[in-house]
Design a protein around this motif. Sequence first.
Motif, PDB file in Angstrom:
ATOM      1  N   VAL A 153      56.545  64.866  47.538  1.00  0.00           N
ATOM      2  CA  VAL A 153      57.639  65.829  47.693  1.00  0.00           C
ATOM      3  C   VAL A 153      58.118  66.347  46.338  1.00  0.00           C
ATOM      4  N   MET A 154      58.126  65.486  45.329  1.00  0.00           N
ATOM      5  CA  MET A 154      58.567  65.947  44.011  1.00  0.00           C
ATOM      6  C   MET A 154      57.572  66.943  43.420  1.00  0.00           C
ATOM      7  N   GLN A 155      56.316  66.667  43.642  1.00  0.00           N
ATOM      8  CA  GLN A 155      55.286  67.576  43.161  1.00  0.00           C
ATOM      9  C   GLN A 155      55.489  68.969  43.773  1.00  0.00           C
ATOM     10  N   TYR A 156      55.790  68.935  45.045  1.00  0.00           N
ATOM     11  CA  TYR A 156      55.994  70.190  45.766  1.00  0.00           C
ATOM     12  C   TYR A 156      57.218  70.941  45.236  1.00  0.00           C
ATOM     13  N   LEU A 157      58.309  70.206  45.061  1.00  0.00           N
ATOM     14  CA  LEU A 157      59.550  70.859  44.635  1.00  0.00           C
ATOM     15  C   LEU A 157      59.478  71.368  43.196  1.00  0.00           C
ATOM     16  N   LEU A 158      58.777  70.602  42.360  1.00  0.00           N
ATOM     17  CA  LEU A 158      58.769  70.957  40.942  1.00  0.00           C
ATOM     18  C   LEU A 158      57.778  72.069  40.621  1.00  0.00           C
ATOM     19  N   SER A 159      56.802  72.224  41.474  1.00  0.00           N
ATOM     20  CA  SER A 159      55.732  73.161  41.112  1.00  0.00           C
ATOM     21  C   SER A 159      56.031  74.568  41.617  1.00  0.00           C
ATOM     22  N   SER A 160      55.309  75.511  41.072  1.00  0.00           N
ATOM     23  CA  SER A 160      55.532  76.873  41.536  1.00  0.00           C
ATOM     24  C   SER A 160      54.470  77.289  42.554  1.00  0.00           C
ATOM     25  N   GLY A 161      53.536  76.397  42.806  1.00  0.00           N
ATOM     26  CA  GLY A 161      52.431  76.769  43.703  1.00  0.00           C
ATOM     27  C   GLY A 161      52.464  76.028  45.008  1.00  0.00           C
ATOM     28  N   ASP A 191      50.582  67.071  36.486  1.00  0.00           N
ATOM     29  CA  ASP A 191      49.618  68.146  36.279  1.00  0.00           C
ATOM     30  C   ASP A 191      49.921  69.369  37.152  1.00  0.00           C
ATOM     31  N   ILE A 192      51.098  69.876  36.966  1.00  0.00           N
ATOM     32  CA  ILE A 192      51.498  71.045  37.749  1.00  0.00           C
ATOM     33  C   ILE A 192      52.103  72.072  36.798  1.00  0.00           C
ATOM     34  N   SER A 193      52.166  73.322  37.255  1.00  0.00           N
ATOM     35  CA  SER A 193      52.962  74.262  36.460  1.00  0.00           C
ATOM     36  C   SER A 193      54.336  74.303  37.122  1.00  0.00           C
ATOM     37  N   PHE A 194      55.364  74.108  36.295  1.00  0.00           N
ATOM     38  CA  PHE A 194      56.706  73.969  36.850  1.00  0.00           C
ATOM     39  C   PHE A 194      57.214  75.284  37.438  1.00  0.00           C
ATOM     40  N   ALA A 205      56.588  55.300  46.667  1.00  0.00           N
ATOM     41  CA  ALA A 205      56.273  56.213  45.560  1.00  0.00           C
ATOM     42  C   ALA A 205      55.330  57.317  46.021  1.00  0.00           C
ATOM     43  N   ARG A 206      54.433  57.000  46.950  1.00  0.00           N
ATOM     44  CA  ARG A 206      53.489  58.023  47.414  1.00  0.00           C
ATOM     45  C   ARG A 206      54.231  59.204  48.057  1.00  0.00           C
ATOM     46  N   TYR A 207      55.191  58.858  48.947  1.00  0.00           N
ATOM     47  CA  TYR A 207      55.959  59.927  49.600  1.00  0.00           C
ATOM     48  C   TYR A 207      56.806  60.690  48.593  1.00  0.00           C
ATOM     49  N   ALA A 208      57.422  59.930  47.687  1.00  0.00           N
ATOM     50  CA  ALA A 208      58.299  60.574  46.708  1.00  0.00           C
ATOM     51  C   ALA A 208      57.489  61.506  45.815  1.00  0.00           C
ATOM     52  N   ARG A 209      56.316  61.069  45.450  1.00  0.00           N
ATOM     53  CA  ARG A 209      55.491  61.881  44.547  1.00  0.00           C
ATOM     54  C   ARG A 209      55.081  63.207  45.208  1.00  0.00           C
ATOM     55  N   GLU A 239      50.927  73.345  46.168  1.00  0.00           N
ATOM     56  CA  GLU A 239      50.085  72.169  45.958  1.00  0.00           C
ATOM     57  C   GLU A 239      49.958  71.269  47.191  1.00  0.00           C
ATOM     58  N   THR A 240      51.063  71.055  47.864  1.00  0.00           N
ATOM     59  CA  THR A 240      51.023  70.034  48.905  1.00  0.00           C
ATOM     60  C   THR A 240      51.241  70.538  50.327  1.00  0.00           C
ATOM     61  N   PHE A 241      52.282  71.317  50.508  1.00  0.00           N
ATOM     62  CA  PHE A 241      52.584  71.718  51.876  1.00  0.00           C
ATOM     63  C   PHE A 241      52.099  73.144  52.164  1.00  0.00           C
TER      64      PHE A 241
END
Lengths: 343, 456
Positions: free
Chosen positions: A181-189, A245-248, A175-179, A191-193
């Motif tokens: 990458v999903m956070q990154y893909l879903l957000s417009s900023g 907690d991201i902006s999509f 779940a940590r890895y999935a989260r 956040e992660t990479f």
Amino acid sequence: MNASIIADYLKQFEDYAPEPPKEADSSAASSNSNKFDNGHIFYALLEYIIRELPEREKHTYCYSLSQKLLRVCQSKERNVATYFVNKVEEQYALLNEEQALEYHALRSIFNPVMAYYHYYLQHDYERAEGYMLGLLENIDYLIGHGFLDGMYMKIEQYLNTARVYFNAGQYDKSARYARVVMQYLLSSGKETFEFPFSEVLRSANQLNSILALFFNGLIFKALAKPESGAFFRNDFLLAVFREMDISFNEMMEPATRDALAILLRISEGEEEEGLEMALDTQIFNEKVPASMRYFVLTALLHHNNAGDLLPEPLKNNIRLYQEKELGLTASQINVLRPLNAIV
Amino acid sequence: MIFKLSKYIVVTDVLDPNSEKQQRIIFSTRSGISALIEDAVYQKLQVGDFTGLGNNVLSRFMDYEIIVNNEEDEFQEILKLNKLGVKDTKSVSMTIQPTANCQLGCFYCGQVHSKQTMSADVQEKILQRLIYQLDRQRDTELVHTTWYGGEPLMGYSAIINLSNRMQEIARDRGLAYGAYMITNGLSLKKDIFTELYLHHKITRFQITIDTVKEHHDKRRITKKGESTFDIIMKNIVEICALEHYQARVKHPIFIRMNVDESNYQHVTEFIDYIVSLGLKDKVEMGFFPISNWGDKNAGDEQGLTTNEFAELEIEWLMYMQEQGFTMEYILPLRNYDVCMVVNEASEVYDATGNITPCYEFPYTPKYEDKKYIIGNLLEDESTYNNKTQVRGWYDDLATCNVSPKCSKCNLFPVCNGGCPKDWYNGEVKCPTVKANIEDKLVLQYLMDKSSLKTLM
Ligand code: SF4
């Protein structure tokens, strides 16, 4: 919520008829395709290597070797696979870390297939993990040296890593890895990479096709595996998607955003609210990932046994929708819970 | 690293010397893939100059094994892959001969027939052997049976019993089940066909008809000398008229013609006859040269030479295409196995319980020696010989013990030596494709042109 309201809502499937099979989409094979196809990324990497380094033939040979290994793994030719694994290992042995670009580039070509081999044919998750974690470093190096498409490899690698941990029963790690990458893909900023995904994205279509692949990969997997959590309250899915907690990303399909919110509501125990949202939105359209539609549909059918109220022809239509529209095979339907009990 | 043009390629002449595009067909036997190639590119490939190739083409040529690593001993690499690939077989294949009997007495047949049919004991042991094979081959997805004889339909009750039980075993393990039958067609009445086709999953019935009535009835006659052509053709016509005939597959009946110097002039006439019966879309047809079998040397006595047959085969294929037959893919495929003999998951069981690696061995006096027989189902497994001569084919080839010719032949990956038994017998016999591969490439190209299936 009253079951008859749901039964009314599900009447939208009364007229459902599967579309005739489409002609093969020839554009899918072209490298300009908007769809996500990881094969092209590896070819793009080969072209990058050829641009940056001499020995075009050797590098093409390595690329071709990895493609051959991939194909025999996919067709489960485990003995033939050992032949190509040996050839790949010969090439690993020749790599020199001091020639950093070649080192990281060729490892980026070989590592994913070697990980796949150990994971898929040998069920050796530890060795697969080794190749995958190494690969993330290799990709970072390449991205740092101008191969921006490496981001595609990176996000895919995160998904693969999540898959491997999931299959090894390590749901938290997965779940940590999935989260991430999903956070990154879903957000417009960013956040992660290193940089926002929108910088390498070709189009909104491509984003939604990638999202569908990732959502389906995670949700179907989780729902099919009782150990990862209850169907309607799946701990794994909650750990991945809850409170992001991201902006999509604004290119993301609004209906998919709705479907995700409904899935979360229901999974958090607020079933009534989730289903009310479902009734107010238009999520049963092809733009929404099949796994999400499947989840919400199952929740609707399940709520106060609403499925029992449906007339036989409508039940048949829904079954057909699950098979044809959501692309589930009979055996997948059997694995996925609790469909059998309902329709 | 240095790279070279593989020696395992076949290249046609320029297709149309008058056209602006000087193109050839290149066929890689290591991958079984064919492609159109500009003559200028081919000239460069020959001298190892790959600089003019685009990245995409270079990578495809490596993928198709047209350009290979210079350090490779290609023959040894192919053998290595073959041996590994055979182990990846996803099916357990049984050839079962439920009887040693046959109504016919064809002059070229090497079998000695007797009234023996398969006992209940042998049948039980076959089922046990199947379970043993399935336990051993953990990746099996399919159980496949070929019913063979003598004439298999003379052992009908054994077929039904075994088939029911084998289907049950496959079902219990979640495996697919399928079957073929090689029959003379004499007893294949429509009701029997229906039972075998619909309930026993036999989807291919190979029936031999040696061209037109006049010639067939000279050679495929009963032991008492009676003719059989009319009976067999009547069966075929009635079966093809059944409503469910194509319910499972498009061509359940395959007509095999054995051709030699006495009947080759009548092949096209027979093709016309099949068309006149309205069977063109219902049956598949193939031509085979008569060859030696056991102690019968019909191949030597009246067979056509490989070159003669190869030339005629192209003419017949073209004729069939003109008549509107659906033509299957005619190029040889890249297979890891030469035939069943190298595959331990493939065995022949005859009516007496003998297990052999090749279906030409049973009931054939020439092959009674121990070196041809794995064992007998009624005896203890410890007595079995798992190293029968032909099973060692790839090892013997690797050390060039047999057939040194094959190690130098560019067709090896798609032929793998043709018929190992013949080489061990000291007979040098290449399949006809050796003599007509270029014609076949062109013919396939003409057939495919609209879909460009096999081309780049
Ligand atoms: S049998 Fe003949 S065609 Fe086949 S590989 Fe050997 S030499 Fe070549």
